[in-house]
Design a protein around this motif. Sequence first.
Motif, PDB file in Angstrom:
ATOM      1  N   HIS A  59       5.031  -9.447  27.973  1.00 43.99           N
ATOM      2  CA  HIS A  59       5.224  -9.404  29.220  1.00 43.99           C
ATOM      3  C   HIS A  59       5.768  -8.272  29.641  1.00 43.99           C
ATOM      4  O   HIS A  59       5.860  -8.139  31.067  1.00 43.99           O
ATOM      5  CB  HIS A  59       6.051 -10.802  29.417  1.00 43.99           C
ATOM      6  CG  HIS A  59       5.638 -11.882  29.314  1.00 43.99           C
ATOM      7  ND1 HIS A  59       5.533 -12.852  28.113  1.00 43.99           N
ATOM      8  CD2 HIS A  59       4.697 -13.000  30.277  1.00 43.99           C
ATOM      9  CE1 HIS A  59       5.007 -13.875  28.132  1.00 43.99           C
ATOM     10  NE2 HIS A  59       4.318 -13.824  29.296  1.00 43.99           N
ATOM     11  N   GLN A  64       3.070 -12.270  34.782  1.00 42.69           N
ATOM     12  CA  GLN A  64       3.190 -13.776  33.841  1.00 42.69           C
ATOM     13  C   GLN A  64       2.145 -14.116  33.369  1.00 42.69           C
ATOM     14  O   GLN A  64       2.169 -14.214  32.142  1.00 42.69           O
ATOM     15  CB  GLN A  64       4.065 -14.711  34.598  1.00 42.69           C
ATOM     16  CG  GLN A  64       4.586 -15.946  33.740  1.00 42.69           C
ATOM     17  CD  GLN A  64       5.292 -15.651  32.956  1.00 42.69           C
ATOM     18  OE1 GLN A  64       6.478 -14.757  33.213  1.00 42.69           O
ATOM     19  NE2 GLN A  64       5.350 -16.150  31.674  1.00 42.69           N
ATOM     20  N   ASP A  68       1.219 -14.078  29.355  1.00 40.37           N
ATOM     21  CA  ASP A  68       1.186 -15.134  28.653  1.00 40.37           C
ATOM     22  C   ASP A  68      -0.285 -15.429  27.839  1.00 40.37           C
ATOM     23  O   ASP A  68      -0.297 -15.698  26.564  1.00 40.37           O
ATOM     24  CB  ASP A  68       0.976 -16.612  29.489  1.00 40.37           C
ATOM     25  CG  ASP A  68       2.469 -17.020  30.238  1.00 40.37           C
ATOM     26  OD1 ASP A  68       3.559 -16.396  29.909  1.00 40.37           O
ATOM     27  OD2 ASP A  68       2.298 -17.776  31.284  1.00 40.37           O
ATOM     28  N   GLN A  71       0.266 -13.293  24.853  1.00 39.52           N
ATOM     29  CA  GLN A  71       1.467 -13.766  23.796  1.00 39.52           C
ATOM     30  C   GLN A  71       0.341 -14.925  22.877  1.00 39.52           C
ATOM     31  O   GLN A  71       0.576 -14.889  21.894  1.00 39.52           O
ATOM     32  CB  GLN A  71       2.340 -14.645  24.563  1.00 39.52           C
ATOM     33  CG  GLN A  71       3.281 -15.384  23.727  1.00 39.52           C
ATOM     34  CD  GLN A  71       4.134 -14.514  22.658  1.00 39.52           C
ATOM     35  OE1 GLN A  71       4.865 -13.453  22.905  1.00 39.52           O
ATOM     36  NE2 GLN A  71       3.782 -14.544  21.358  1.00 39.52           N
ATOM     37  N   GLU A  72      -0.679 -15.483  23.503  1.00 35.45           N
ATOM     38  CA  GLU A  72      -1.289 -16.467  22.873  1.00 35.45           C
ATOM     39  C   GLU A  72      -2.279 -15.704  21.866  1.00 35.45           C
ATOM     40  O   GLU A  72      -2.383 -16.287  20.802  1.00 35.45           O
ATOM     41  CB  GLU A  72      -2.307 -17.272  23.989  1.00 35.45           C
ATOM     42  CG  GLU A  72      -2.950 -18.270  23.175  1.00 35.45           C
ATOM     43  CD  GLU A  72      -3.916 -19.036  24.302  1.00 35.45           C
ATOM     44  OE1 GLU A  72      -4.794 -19.610  23.871  1.00 35.45           O
ATOM     45  OE2 GLU A  72      -3.542 -19.167  25.456  1.00 35.45           O
TER      46      GLU A  72
END
Length: 133
Positions: A59, A64, A68, A71-72
């Motif tokens: 991030h 955001q 996200d 991050q996935e």
Amino acid sequence: MTIALQCCITVNDLDESLGFYRDALGLKVLKDVGSGVNRWITLGGPTQPGLEYVLSQPHTGRSQEDGDALQELLSKGALPMIVFSTDDLDTTFERVAASGAEVLQEPIKRPWGPIDSAFRDPSGNMVRIQQGA
């Protein structure tokens, strides 16, 4: 004209990742920058002027939604691999393996030339280390 390169490496935990990239691989911390809730660490090698590795969390500096999504991908181990070259793979392999990094592949000779090995960094990124490209 001079051209430099920054390689961005997304990680979950900056301090944990320092144990791998700084302590096990031997990169040097050039900058440790914090801005609000964001932080990134720039590393460099002693024999690679103009080449920097920037560790940041998903991030950091992103929306955001983008953070996200990144991050996935990081959680799945689906980000592009990182490849380092060394002039002494045996010593480098032993030092990284001794750090507790997950060994994916012991050093093997490839038909196209190099000897290489593979690890996972603490965030799950695949890191290959080779000698003799």
